[in-house]
Design a protein around this motif. Structure first.
Motif, PDB file in Angstrom:
ATOM      1  N   THR A 164       0.845  -1.190   0.000  1.00 11.08           N
ATOM      2  CA  THR A 164       0.000   0.000   0.000  1.00 11.08           C
ATOM      3  C   THR A 164       0.883   1.244   0.000  1.00 11.08           C
ATOM      4  N   GLN A 209       2.163   2.223  -3.357  1.00 14.04           N
ATOM      5  CA  GLN A 209       1.105   2.744  -4.220  1.00 14.04           C
ATOM      6  C   GLN A 209       0.752   4.171  -3.862  1.00 14.04           C
ATOM      7  N   LEU A 210       0.768   4.467  -2.556  1.00 13.85           N
ATOM      8  CA  LEU A 210       0.379   5.805  -2.130  1.00 13.85           C
ATOM      9  C   LEU A 210       1.530   6.789  -2.202  1.00 13.85           C
ATOM     10  N   MET A 223      -8.426  13.672  -6.195  1.00 12.37           N
ATOM     11  CA  MET A 223      -9.858  13.657  -5.981  1.00 12.37           C
ATOM     12  C   MET A 223     -10.122  12.418  -5.137  1.00 12.37           C
ATOM     13  N   ALA A 262     -12.930  10.090  -3.437  1.00 13.33           N
ATOM     14  CA  ALA A 262     -14.353   9.772  -3.361  1.00 13.33           C
ATOM     15  C   ALA A 262     -14.571   8.989  -2.074  1.00 13.33           C
ATOM     16  N   LYS A 300     -17.185  14.066  -2.565  1.00 11.30           N
ATOM     17  CA  LYS A 300     -15.971  14.156  -3.362  1.00 11.30           C
ATOM     18  C   LYS A 300     -15.102  15.268  -2.793  1.00 11.30           C
ATOM     19  N   GLN A 312      -0.886   2.593   6.108  1.00 13.81           N
ATOM     20  CA  GLN A 312      -1.208   1.369   5.361  1.00 13.81           C
ATOM     21  C   GLN A 312      -2.697   1.104   5.238  1.00 13.81           C
ATOM     22  N   PHE A 313      -3.540   1.767   6.054  1.00 18.01           N
ATOM     23  CA  PHE A 313      -4.981   1.563   5.946  1.00 18.01           C
ATOM     24  C   PHE A 313      -5.621   2.547   4.989  1.00 18.01           C
ATOM     25  N   ALA A 314      -4.792   3.375   4.347  1.00 17.48           N
ATOM     26  CA  ALA A 314      -5.277   4.469   3.505  1.00 17.48           C
ATOM     27  C   ALA A 314      -5.983   5.529   4.341  1.00 17.48           C
ATOM     28  N   GLY A 327      -9.420   5.606   6.714  1.00 18.82           N
ATOM     29  CA  GLY A 327      -9.272   4.775   5.523  1.00 18.82           C
ATOM     30  C   GLY A 327     -10.525   4.037   5.095  1.00 18.82           C
ATOM     31  N   GLU A 328     -11.292   3.515   6.047  1.00 20.34           N
ATOM     32  CA  GLU A 328     -12.446   2.695   5.688  1.00 20.34           C
ATOM     33  C   GLU A 328     -13.481   3.475   4.882  1.00 20.34           C
ATOM     34  N   VAL A 362     -12.804   5.565   2.468  1.00 19.37           N
ATOM     35  CA  VAL A 362     -12.281   5.933   1.157  1.00 19.37           C
ATOM     36  C   VAL A 362     -12.768   4.934   0.109  1.00 19.37           C
ATOM     37  N   LEU A 363     -13.348   5.440  -0.968  1.00 18.61           N
ATOM     38  CA  LEU A 363     -13.678   4.578  -2.105  1.00 18.61           C
ATOM     39  C   LEU A 363     -12.490   4.524  -3.041  1.00 18.61           C
ATOM     40  N   LEU A 364     -12.068   5.676  -3.516  1.00 18.53           N
ATOM     41  CA  LEU A 364     -10.929   5.712  -4.407  1.00 18.53           C
ATOM     42  C   LEU A 364     -10.253   7.069  -4.376  1.00 18.53           C
ATOM     43  N   LEU A 365      -8.998   7.045  -4.754  1.00 20.18           N
ATOM     44  CA  LEU A 365      -8.232   8.279  -4.892  1.00 20.18           C
ATOM     45  C   LEU A 365      -7.888   8.420  -6.353  1.00 20.18           C
ATOM     46  N   SER A 368      -0.553  -1.636 -10.202  1.00 17.41           N
ATOM     47  CA  SER A 368      -0.055  -2.174  -8.945  1.00 17.41           C
ATOM     48  C   SER A 368      -1.203  -2.776  -8.153  1.00 17.41           C
ATOM     49  N   ASP A 383      -1.789  -4.620  -3.963  1.00 14.13           N
ATOM     50  CA  ASP A 383      -1.114  -4.944  -2.705  1.00 14.13           C
ATOM     51  C   ASP A 383      -1.875  -6.023  -1.955  1.00 14.13           C
ATOM     52  N   ASN A 413      -5.883  -3.687  -2.884  1.00 16.50           N
ATOM     53  CA  ASN A 413      -6.015  -2.319  -3.379  1.00 16.50           C
ATOM     54  C   ASN A 413      -5.428  -2.321  -4.781  1.00 16.50           C
ATOM     55  N   LYS A 420      -4.202  -0.146  -8.340  1.00 15.16           N
ATOM     56  CA  LYS A 420      -3.873   1.112  -8.995  1.00 15.16           C
ATOM     57  C   LYS A 420      -4.027   0.968 -10.491  1.00 15.16           C
ATOM     58  N   PHE A 424      -6.248   5.087  -7.421  1.00 15.68           N
ATOM     59  CA  PHE A 424      -5.980   4.076  -6.405  1.00 15.68           C
ATOM     60  C   PHE A 424      -7.335   3.672  -5.878  1.00 15.68           C
ATOM     61  N   ILE A 425      -7.690   2.405  -6.024  1.00 18.08           N
ATOM     62  CA  ILE A 425      -8.994   1.941  -5.578  1.00 18.08           C
ATOM     63  C   ILE A 425      -8.808   1.080  -4.337  1.00 18.08           C
ATOM     64  N   ARG A 426      -9.547   1.393  -3.280  1.00 19.06           N
ATOM     65  CA  ARG A 426      -9.424   0.600  -2.058  1.00 19.06           C
ATOM     66  C   ARG A 426     -10.028  -0.783  -2.303  1.00 19.06           C
ATOM     67  N   VAL A 435     -13.756  -1.897  -1.669  1.00 24.28           N
ATOM     68  CA  VAL A 435     -14.924  -1.404  -2.393  1.00 24.28           C
ATOM     69  C   VAL A 435     -15.065  -2.025  -3.778  1.00 24.28           C
TER      70      VAL A 435
END
Lengths: 180, 98
Positions: A43, A46-47, A56, A58, A64, A74-76, A114-115, A117-120, B31, B33, B37, B39, B61-63, B66
């Motif tokens: 994670t 990726q971040l 953005m 969501a 938004k 690590q939990f976003a 983090g929980e 978060v849908l997507l970044l 990517s 993980d 998640n 990417k 980046f998609i959790r 979801v």
């Protein structure tokens, strides 16, 4: 938090080709999939390359947020700076509204759990100043009111749907919660 | 860890991710993980007009929590290998249970 960065050397020095071996920089990685360094698939990695970028975000409740990602784990869980909440109203919410509307509200500093978060999404700065196709910038109050109206409409519709499904013996996947 | 490894073999392939809120995003898998998640790069949103907030977004980046489905390119999946890995994983799990 682990202190790995994607520019650390990979654990097994199995590099083929390239004098001195290529540094495993994300996006310019050596040919996949065999020898990609393991820390690329965390994670954190990726971040890491979204850090300090305009994003953005969501959220699960449909909000938004636009802001600059400053920190995360690590939990976003995220820290966003200079955050603005953008609200959208689809066209046709009000009878005389052929185009969609949007507005921004300044929110400041955000810590998002983090929980939720849908997507970044990383924002393409070239397109950042353009309004989304079919949408116009409008007054915050106007958009907020329309958005409330829309939510009410959607809620009523969803309730009817759930009722009808329940009558037939169905139970929805996310009953009681409308995901946007 | 099976699906984590499996998704790693699909890096750089084009996939479509369907989220639990019904939005479908097509893009190049960059990517993944341990939480799955995902990417995606160079994304394209199905029914774009319904999701105006995605119009200026180029990569996401998609959790993992979801995601509802990931549509895979069939020709990028090595089925015998996947079957083999599945059996090995199952054998491992059975071994642990004893």
């Amino acid at each position: 938090m682990e202190n790995l960065t994607i520019s650390d050397p990979p654990p097994p020095p199995l590099q083929h080709g390239g004098p001195g071996g290529m540094p495993p920089v994300l996006g310019r990685a050596p040919p996949p999939p065999q020898q990609l360094p393991a820390q690329m698939f965390t994670t954190a990695a990726q971040l890491l390359d979204l850090t300090d970028k305009k994003l953005m975000v969501a959220l699960r409740d449909g909000r938004k947020l636009l802001g600059i990602l400053r920190s995360w784990d690590q939990f976003a869980n995220l820290v966003l700076q200079s955050t603005r909440e953008r609200i959208f109203v689809a066209p046709g919410t009000a009878p005389d509204q052929p185009r969609g509307l949007y507005a921004d509200i300044d929110r400041g500093l955000f810590l998002v759990r983090g929980e939720n978060v849908l997507l970044l999404g990383e924002i393409d700065l070239d397109k950042d100043d353009d309004a989304p196709p079919g949408y116009d910038l409008a007054e915050v109050e106007v958009v907020q009111n329309l958005s409330k109206q829309r939510k009410q409409q959607d809620k009523t519709k969803e309730k009817q749907k759930v009722k009808m499904l329940a009558k037939e013996g169905f139970e929805g996947e996310n009953l009681g919660e409308i995901l946007l | 860890m099976l699906f984590f490894s499996f998704f790693k073999t699909l890096i750089d392939h084009e996939v479509t991710v369907e989220l639990k809120n019904d939005i479908q995003i097509r893009g190049v898998l960059k990517s993944v993980d341990q939480y799955l998640n995902i990417k995606l790069d160079n994304i394209q949103v199905m029914e774009e007009t319904k999701y105006p907030h995605m119009s200026a977004v180029k990569n996401v980046f998609i959790r993992g929590s979801v995601v509802r489905y990931v549509h895979l390119p069939a020709n990028a999946v090595d089925i015998p290998l996947l079957e083999d890995a599945t059996r090995r994983e199952a054998a491992n799990q059975a071994g642990k249970g004893k």
